[in-house]
Enzyme design. Sequence first.
Site, PDB file in Angstrom:
ATOM      1  N   HIS A 182       0.803  -1.229   0.000  1.00  0.00           N
ATOM      2  CA  HIS A 182       0.000   0.000   0.000  1.00  0.00           C
ATOM      3  C   HIS A 182       0.838   1.283   0.000  1.00  0.00           C
ATOM      4  O   HIS A 182       0.345   2.339   0.404  1.00  0.00           O
ATOM      5  CB  HIS A 182      -0.968   0.029   1.188  1.00  0.00           C
ATOM      6  CG  HIS A 182      -2.036  -1.024   1.122  1.00  0.00           C
ATOM      7  ND1 HIS A 182      -1.828  -2.307   1.556  1.00  0.00           N
ATOM      8  CD2 HIS A 182      -3.321  -0.965   0.671  1.00  0.00           C
ATOM      9  CE1 HIS A 182      -2.939  -3.010   1.379  1.00  0.00           C
ATOM     10  NE2 HIS A 182      -3.859  -2.225   0.844  1.00  0.00           N
ATOM     11  N   GLY A 239     -10.705  -3.090   0.649  1.00  0.00           N
ATOM     12  CA  GLY A 239     -11.593  -2.026   1.106  1.00  0.00           C
ATOM     13  C   GLY A 239     -11.620  -1.981   2.623  1.00  0.00           C
ATOM     14  O   GLY A 239     -10.572  -1.999   3.268  1.00  0.00           O
ATOM     15  N   SER A 295      -5.552  -7.132   0.567  1.00  0.00           N
ATOM     16  CA  SER A 295      -5.919  -6.083   1.508  1.00  0.00           C
ATOM     17  C   SER A 295      -7.050  -6.577   2.403  1.00  0.00           C
ATOM     18  O   SER A 295      -6.896  -7.554   3.124  1.00  0.00           O
ATOM     19  CB  SER A 295      -6.281  -4.811   0.743  1.00  0.00           C
ATOM     20  OG  SER A 295      -6.336  -3.704   1.597  1.00  0.00           O
ATOM     21  N   GLU A 304       0.792  -9.769   6.618  1.00  0.00           N
ATOM     22  CA  GLU A 304       1.482  -8.835   5.737  1.00  0.00           C
ATOM     23  C   GLU A 304       2.699  -9.503   5.102  1.00  0.00           C
ATOM     24  O   GLU A 304       3.488 -10.173   5.762  1.00  0.00           O
ATOM     25  CB  GLU A 304       1.915  -7.595   6.527  1.00  0.00           C
ATOM     26  CG  GLU A 304       2.791  -6.619   5.773  1.00  0.00           C
ATOM     27  CD  GLU A 304       2.058  -5.859   4.675  1.00  0.00           C
ATOM     28  OE1 GLU A 304       2.737  -5.256   3.822  1.00  0.00           O
ATOM     29  OE2 GLU A 304       0.817  -5.859   4.670  1.00  0.00           O
TER      30      GLU A 304
END
Length: 670
Positions: free
Chosen positions: A332, A505, A552, A610
Amino acid sequence: AARFSPDGRYLAYAIAIARHLSIIRIAEVDSGKTHDVTRPVLWDSAPAWDPKGHYLYFLSTRTLDPVYDAVHFELGFYRADRPYAVALRADEGSPFVPEPKPLKEEKGQAKEDGSAEETPEAPLAGDGGETGEGTPESSAAAPLRIDFQGIADRVVAFPVPPARCVELAAIEGKVLWTTEPVRGALADGGGAGRRTLRGYDFEKQETLRLADGLVSFRVSADGSALAYRDGEQALRVIPAGEKAPEEDGCTRKGGWIDLSRLKISVDPPAEWRQMYREAWRLQRDQFWTEDLSGVDWQAVHDRYLPLLDRVGCRSEFSDLIWEMQGELGTSHAYEYGGDYRPSPAYAQGLLGADLRLEAGQWIIAAIPAGDVWDEAAASPLARPGVDARPGDVILRVAGVPVGADRSPASVLVNLAEEEVELTLKRGDDPPRTVTVRTLGDERPLRYRAWVEANRRLVHARSGGRVGYLHVPDMGPAGYAEFHRYFLVEADRDALVVDVRNNGGGHVSQLLLEKLARRRVGYDQPRWSEPVPYPEDSPAGPLVCVSDELAGSDGDIFTHCFKLLKLGPVVGKRTWGGVIGIAPRHQLVDGGVTTQPEYSFWFEDVGWAVENYGVDPDIEVDIAPQEWREGRDPQLERAVDEALTRLETAPPRRPAFGPRPRLAPPKLPRR
């Protein structure tokens, strides 16, 4: 924002004291002593001083009047804000109780001779600042008196209905604020340029509607002028507190500022150097952990800095920022936008159909079935009256013959979303000409056809026992798509939840909350089927399908589906990026860089999602030959897994026993 009092001795600001609580606080500038002005209810914000020093105004979210949802059993608080006033002195009354006044001639009132007294025109210029409120010079010298004892008990609400309030400012005799309408999150523009500037006139004790179509506004420091931006980024200046004039144009009366008159010279290499430093600094200050996960960020800055001298255009600068931020090794960290010359736009018109070239003729091979009621998600060939069918030959497009040397697509260049004539021929029938409106984007049509094909596959493979839904992202579109199918599929014996290609989202927790509902009872009406409790809870086993393109919040959904033990995950390991962003910092040329600010931790694996992702319980790949054949082994395996689980965990259906008998017992004869 923090606001200084008219005399400069106090500073009012909103401060968060808990995750869902903020209050208004006043600090004494000289001593630093602070005083809480409001008691915590929910969110207080946007303090603004009365220029005369009698009140402090603010916005607050504390009017909770729930509204029932129109689609499913849910309530929401759509309008919960309004302005409030707090009296600064203990002997100050409510500003909403009109005071008796003697009769006197007002400014602008007609004189005996019938003429009107002239009122000086308010100036349209002021020393603009970030105060957002007017402070006349005459009141700046007057010392302010604040009785802090019991100040929280002197809060009164403005006599206006609750709304969604955004900004607030005060000028002499009036308070101004903006409201925004309740609009769908998928509506065009997302609400930008839809706010209304409202005001309250204390002398007349009435609410004012001053301007529409705002994005934001500011009041000059002397309170005389108000500037606002509209949804088209145009700027307008009008007298503060007055209704925006109906006259348009870049004139003094119209108030619009001709921004095309602004001319600046830009030195791109100098601008890129400043932007480079800015992007680096934003990561330093906003990255989710202060030590930047052990990366020597100053060394990264110094390593890439010499490359600035070799950058020759904006796109090369973009590449440099991506490389620099890539040293964080974190998801990101994006860069996009900026000052690029506009490219030529020749939007391609699309017919929403599969075509094949055969013997020099363009034949309709298939027409995907979309939502025929939605022009954006339906094939133009499915328009009523067109009557196009697979096997029909397209002879002409927009009057131009098509064939082996000219395709329909080549004729439709620069004809997106336009009415176009097609000449079609079916078998031995004579050619006929129809009119269609081309699409500029086939993705909504193709997506709906893909989802419905998957749904048919699941129903057919399971004999109708297993339901299916797909969630394309974890934003408003995905939330809507989930509920479109969940409400009709959740009552089947089992349910397959497909999050492949999920774009992420923030709504995963809302979806998981519904999937995690467990049926514990039923509500039996007289004339309809039993209703499960909780309502819309899944009837039986759940299976999730995920893949390497689910990222995400798609990662988070997949991991928590496993963590909550809702069912197995079938497919491939997910993308592996769960450090969220809040894009809001623009560079000087309008470009944006994102800072990974919100890192997810889970009780089973800690920070390990992650840069890794989520492993499926059952790994299934789609081989190239399977994709070419139109097969979906991942979905097929998910259906089989659901059927297997139904053997040991059947759906929760009511097993009603004898119904209550409430007739009074028969008494024995005497």
